[in-house]
Design an enzyme around this catalytic site. Structure first.
Site, mmCIF file in Angstrom:
data_model
loop_
_atom_site.group_PDB
_atom_site.id
_atom_site.type_symbol
_atom_site.label_atom_id
_atom_site.label_comp_id
_atom_site.label_asym_id
_atom_site.label_seq_id
_atom_site.Cartn_x
_atom_site.Cartn_y
_atom_site.Cartn_z
ATOM 1 N N ASP A 230 1.137 -1.480 -0.460
ATOM 2 C CA ASP A 230 -0.717 -0.202 -0.077
ATOM 3 C C ASP A 230 1.193 1.576 -0.147
ATOM 4 O O ASP A 230 0.833 2.357 -0.948
ATOM 5 C CB ASP A 230 -1.010 0.497 1.248
ATOM 6 C CG ASP A 230 -2.087 -0.615 1.378
ATOM 7 O OD1 ASP A 230 -1.967 -1.710 0.538
ATOM 8 O OD2 ASP A 230 -2.719 -1.201 1.919
ATOM 9 N N ASP B 133 0.479 4.385 -2.548
ATOM 10 C CA ASP B 133 0.492 5.974 -1.878
ATOM 11 C C ASP B 133 1.085 6.775 -2.783
ATOM 12 O O ASP B 133 1.692 7.423 -2.945
ATOM 13 C CB ASP B 133 0.001 5.915 -1.245
ATOM 14 C CG ASP B 133 -0.747 5.326 0.078
ATOM 15 O OD1 ASP B 133 -1.975 4.881 -0.676
ATOM 16 O OD2 ASP B 133 -0.983 5.412 1.338
ATOM 17 N N SER C 92 -36.937 -1.936 -18.078
ATOM 18 C CA SER C 92 -37.202 -2.976 -17.150
ATOM 19 C C SER C 92 -37.505 -4.272 -17.988
ATOM 20 O O SER C 92 -37.591 -4.439 -19.157
ATOM 21 C CB SER C 92 -38.428 -2.194 -15.827
ATOM 22 O OG SER C 92 -39.557 -2.488 -16.907
ATOM 23 N N LYS D 26 -29.432 -11.859 -10.880
ATOM 24 C CA LYS D 26 -30.118 -10.478 -11.249
ATOM 25 C C LYS D 26 -29.788 -10.261 -9.631
ATOM 26 O O LYS D 26 -30.301 -10.494 -8.593
ATOM 27 C CB LYS D 26 -31.773 -10.924 -11.082
ATOM 28 C CG LYS D 26 -31.666 -10.158 -11.195
ATOM 29 C CD LYS D 26 -33.524 -10.094 -11.360
ATOM 30 C CE LYS D 26 -34.367 -8.309 -11.609
ATOM 31 N NZ LYS D 26 -34.419 -7.532 -10.828
ATOM 32 N N CYS E 286 -27.125 -10.921 35.489
ATOM 33 C CA CYS E 286 -26.815 -12.132 34.998
ATOM 34 C C CYS E 286 -27.932 -12.943 34.387
ATOM 35 O O CYS E 286 -28.230 -13.212 35.528
ATOM 36 C CB CYS E 286 -26.124 -12.660 34.070
ATOM 37 S SG CYS E 286 -25.857 -14.136 32.653
ATOM 38 N N CYS F 175 -26.618 -16.369 35.188
ATOM 39 C CA CYS F 175 -25.975 -16.806 36.545
ATOM 40 C C CYS F 175 -26.242 -15.647 37.492
ATOM 41 O O CYS F 175 -25.801 -15.927 38.336
ATOM 42 C CB CYS F 175 -24.421 -17.016 36.653
ATOM 43 S SG CYS F 175 -23.668 -15.355 36.552
HETATM 44 S S1 IVH Z 1 -30.802 -6.995 -18.290
HETATM 45 C C1 IVH Z 1 -33.757 -5.033 -21.241
HETATM 46 N N1 IVH Z 1 -29.482 -8.502 -16.691
HETATM 47 O O1 IVH Z 1 -32.881 -5.979 -12.810
HETATM 48 C C2 IVH Z 1 -32.943 -6.042 -20.127
HETATM 49 N N2 IVH Z 1 -31.412 -7.373 -15.883
HETATM 50 O O2 IVH Z 1 -36.115 -4.612 -14.699
HETATM 51 C C3 IVH Z 1 -32.975 -5.303 -19.123
HETATM 52 N N3 IVH Z 1 -30.951 -6.489 -12.506
HETATM 53 O O3 IVH Z 1 -33.460 -2.830 -12.873
HETATM 54 C C4 IVH Z 1 -31.892 -5.105 -17.935
HETATM 55 N N4 IVH Z 1 -29.177 -8.073 -12.864
HETATM 56 O O4 IVH Z 1 -30.420 -3.259 -13.153
HETATM 57 C C5 IVH Z 1 -30.245 -7.546 -16.725
HETATM 58 N N5 IVH Z 1 -28.302 -9.642 -15.190
HETATM 59 C C6 IVH Z 1 -28.941 -8.430 -15.297
HETATM 60 C C7 IVH Z 1 -29.742 -7.687 -14.045
HETATM 61 C C8 IVH Z 1 -30.566 -7.273 -14.150
HETATM 62 C C9 IVH Z 1 -29.768 -7.000 -12.531
HETATM 63 C C10 IVH Z 1 -32.305 -5.389 -13.077
HETATM 64 C C11 IVH Z 1 -31.571 -4.471 -13.471
HETATM 65 C C12 IVH Z 1 -32.681 -3.598 -13.858
HETATM 66 C C13 IVH Z 1 -33.824 -4.738 -13.258
HETATM 67 C C14 IVH Z 1 -34.672 -5.321 -14.650
#
Ligand code: IVH
Length: 692
Positions: free
Chosen positions: A34, A38, A83, A122, A420, A423
């Site tokens: 480190d 630094d 989403s 996910k 306690c 005890c």
């Molecule tokens: S794909 C069009 N892959 O889940 C597809 N999303 O609604 C776009 N997320 O908030 C998303 N892991 O941030 C994808 N392996 C993954 C993911 C992922 C987490 C989250 C993403 C979004 C929600 C999807």
């Protein structure tokens, strides 16, 4: 204007620092100490502040966080951040439903080949779009409403695993990488433990930790939070030569450019591959180093993805398949305490049973009084409990709107438990300590149980088979008062205990007998002296060589031991000043517990006493570990970096910057032969130490 030499130096420093950063944060294999890092970093900072014209957005100095912002500027996404549909069926069969839908939409019949899928985790954090122009990170934005997000570039730069520049010769003109910023569980636990010790607020869970840090207006604060990132897709792309045509190849390519991509992913044909992945990850979810809330399945080929298209802002080619939640709501039925080995009273919430993180939880830790106060947890409250990984379930927060009326009183450990519960001894909270403690010592059965488990532990006396259930019975039936009593147990007594067959009783007796032959270090550790962990026990054994010398040691003698400070020294003195403890030690010795003793290695006697050495490069015969052991055996200390305080640098083949530094500072340099000659002139001591 800076001179060409300065420019060259700045560029060389950036490259070197980037390389060390990558090794440290991404590969988890640090390449320099480190202190050396630094030094490089400060040199770069100094040059950049002297020559502001040399500043660039991808300089590693930009990772420490700049000035606080008033608000985050808005960013319109070039490609909307969509989403993803969630498959509600949490069983593996959810994957079958997705495959069936994809095949129908693509017009595939029963005889048509399988669709190739990619499956990945996910991640549970915050979605981020990273925009690289000509390979340099120019902007990072949150998802927002999908059309417009917030510009969080300053904060994202503090996330060390995110490259500020893509590692490629020919970067695309524009490459937007999408992924998730998250916090690993160990980073989360470590950060919270540090905050708790400092009496500062803790993070609620890793997801909020990640999201909260990125939404922090002061990037210096964000920089203190340990964040990680995984890429999982793309946004706008322009000018990517030979761009991949599948999702999996895209992730491989991103990884090749230095982007963190999670290794837990597969590509395979049809629903069967998805089901297998789903089940495999479900079984290993607790062992993953970070939280996930499910898995994601994607059609692998981009042309098929385009053909499938979108419905109401959700792609038809991807689906999220969730696992059971790791946080749930329940009520606090009561607050009790558990007494630990050192007498600390840990408050535990008794909960209405709730299924969370795959198990039914009925208790959750509240850590200590400060945590109870900060979260203001009261009996009768509705709370959110979290259980993730193998960690003990924890009360995350109170749902204040649901507090019963009239309000229940605040909970105070000292009021609820003036004595306690195990005890009846007094309970105290010492100045400056977070814990409330029972003063009963080994008189307290709870402390006795824990002390016994510690004594028998694998790294202590290593008595296999002496576990929880047995210790419980032995202490509750008054068969064992101190660890010494373990050596007086006989076959009849053991075989008479619950769940003890004659065979296992005999095995246990055998293990007890075998544990009598031990080492001084293990014995010292087994005693359970406060503040004396395994390493300190080893240092003490090496230093004093015999137990009686340790018992007779004064504070000054103890302070001469490596890494022993006043607190540890006091703990040791207090322990041996207690007649009970000496009695136990003597009984153990009388029972036949023994270890080899020696004269010890006092630093004042070793030839390298008080000397600091630095090892660099590869030595011809000694490994680094072996050299270190020899040096320490002769009373010397091995440090990681060279300074004016260094006495010798031991240099081997391919010695680098440390050797140069030694020459610059005029520190004496030895090769391996030189070191061995020096040690040989002191062979008595080297010999003692090798006995360990
Ligand atoms: S794909 C069009 N892959 O889940 C597809 N999303 O609604 C776009 N997320 O908030 C998303 N892991 O941030 C994808 N392996 C993954 C993911 C992922 C987490 C989250 C993403 C979004 C929600 C999807």
């Amino acid at each position: 204007m800076a001179s060409p030499e300065v420019l060259a130096r700045v560029q060389a420093l950036r490259r070197e620092i980037d390389r060390h950063n990558h090794a440290y944060y991404v590969l988890d294999a640090p390449t320099i100490p480190d202190a050396d890092y630094d030094r490089l970093f400060r040199e770069l900072q100094a040059l950049e502040s002297e020559h502001p014209d040399l500043a660039t957005p991808d300089s590693p100095t930009r990772r420490v966080g700049g000035k606080p912002l008033e608000a985050f500027p808005k960013v319109r996404h070039a490609v909307p951040m969509l989403s993803i549909r969630t498959e509600t069926d949490t069983e593996a069969s959810g994957a079958l439903a997705f495959d069936a839908r994809v095949r129908r939409e693509l017009g595939l019949g029963d005889v048509d080949p399988q669709v190739e899928y990619s499956a990945e985790l996910k991640f549970d954090g915050l979605a981020i779009n990273l925009r690289y122009e000509n390979g340099v990170l120019v902007q990072a934005a949150t998802r927002g409403d999908g059309e417009t997000g917030e510009d969080v570039t300053q904060n994202i730069r503090t996330v060390h695993v995110i490259p500020l520049r893509l590692d490629t010769e020919s970067p695309p003109a524009v490459l937007e990488v999408r992924g998730e910023v998250f916090m690993r569980r160990d980073d989360f636990e470590r950060y919270n433990a540090k905050q708790r010790d400092a009496g500062k607020p803790t993070l609620v869970n890793p997801r909020n930790g990640a999201a909260g840090s990125i939404r922090q207006l002061d990037p210096k604060l964000a920089a203190q939070r340990p964040l990680s990132f995984f890429a999982y897709g793309l946004g706008e792309v322009q000018g990517w030569q030979a761009a991949p045509v599948t999702h999996s190849a895209t992730l491989d390519a991103l990884q090749g450019m230095g982007m963190p991509v999670c290794g837990e992913r597969i590509t395979g044909p049809g629903a069967a591959a998805l089901v297998a992945f789903h089940d495999d990850i479900a079984a290993r979810r607790d062992q993953l180093p970070f939280d996930i809330d499910g898995v994601v399945y994607k059609v692998n080929r981009f042309d098929l993805q385009r053909e499938l298209g979108f419905v109401t802002r959700e792609p038809r080619w991807a689906v999220a398949h969730k696992y059971p939640a790791q946080e749930q709501m329940t009520t606090v039925l009561g607050i009790e305490v558990q007494v630990g080995r050192t007498g600390a009273l840990t408050p535990v919430a008794r909960l209405a049973p709730v299924f969370v993180g795959g198990v039914t939880v009925t208790n959750a830790t509240l850590h200590n009084q400060d945590e109870i106060d900060r979260k203001d947890v009261r009996v009768g409250d509705t709370v959110i409990v979290r259980r993730a990984g193998d960690v003990i379930p924890e009360v995350v927060s109170v749902v204040r709107e649901r507090r019963p009326q009239p309000e229940p009183p605040r909970f105070n450990i000292l009021h609820a438990y003036p004595a306690c519960p195990e005890c009846g001894s007094h309970v105290v909270r010492l100045e400056g300590e977070a814990a409330v403690r029972c003063t009963g010592g080994l008189y307290c059965p709870a402390q006795r149980k824990q002390a016994l488990l510690h004594f028998a532990g694998r790294r202590a006396m290593d008595i296999e088979g002496l576990g929880d259930k047995l210790v419980e019975q032995l202490v509750d039936r008054d068969l064992v008062h101190t660890p010494a009593d373990v050596y007086g147990l006989d076959l009849d007594t053991l075989a008479g205990l619950e769940r003890m067959a004659e065979k296992s009783a005999a095995n246990l007796l055998h293990a007890i007998e075998a544990s009598k032959t031990t080492t001084l270090a293990r014995f010292i550790f087994a005693l359970g002296i406060r503040n004396v962990g395994e390493t300190t026990a080893k240092d003490l054994a090496r230093h004093f060589g015999s137990l009686d010398t340790l018992i007779a040691a004064s504070e000054a003698d103890l302070l001469a031991v490596r890494d022993v400070g006043p607190i540890v020294a006091q703990s040791i003195i207090q322990f041996f000043a207690e007649p009970h403890n000496l009695q136990v030690v003597n009984k153990l010795r009388a029972a036949g517990v023994s270890w080899p003793e020696s004269a010890g290695v006092q630093p004042s006697l070793g030839i390298l006493a008080g000397k600091t050495l630095v090892l660099t490069g590869t030595l011809p015969t000694l490994t680094r570990e072996a050299a270190k052991e020899k040096i320490e055996a002769a009373g010397g200390k091995v440090a990681g970096s060279v300074s004016k305080k260094t006495d010798y640098v031991v240099a081997g083949e391919e010695a680098g910057s440390k050797l140069a530094k030694a020459q610059e500072l005029g520190v004496a340099i030895l090769d391996e032969t030189g070191l061995l000659t020096l040690l040989a002139s002191d062979s008595d001591h080297a010999q003692h130490a090798l006995d360990f």
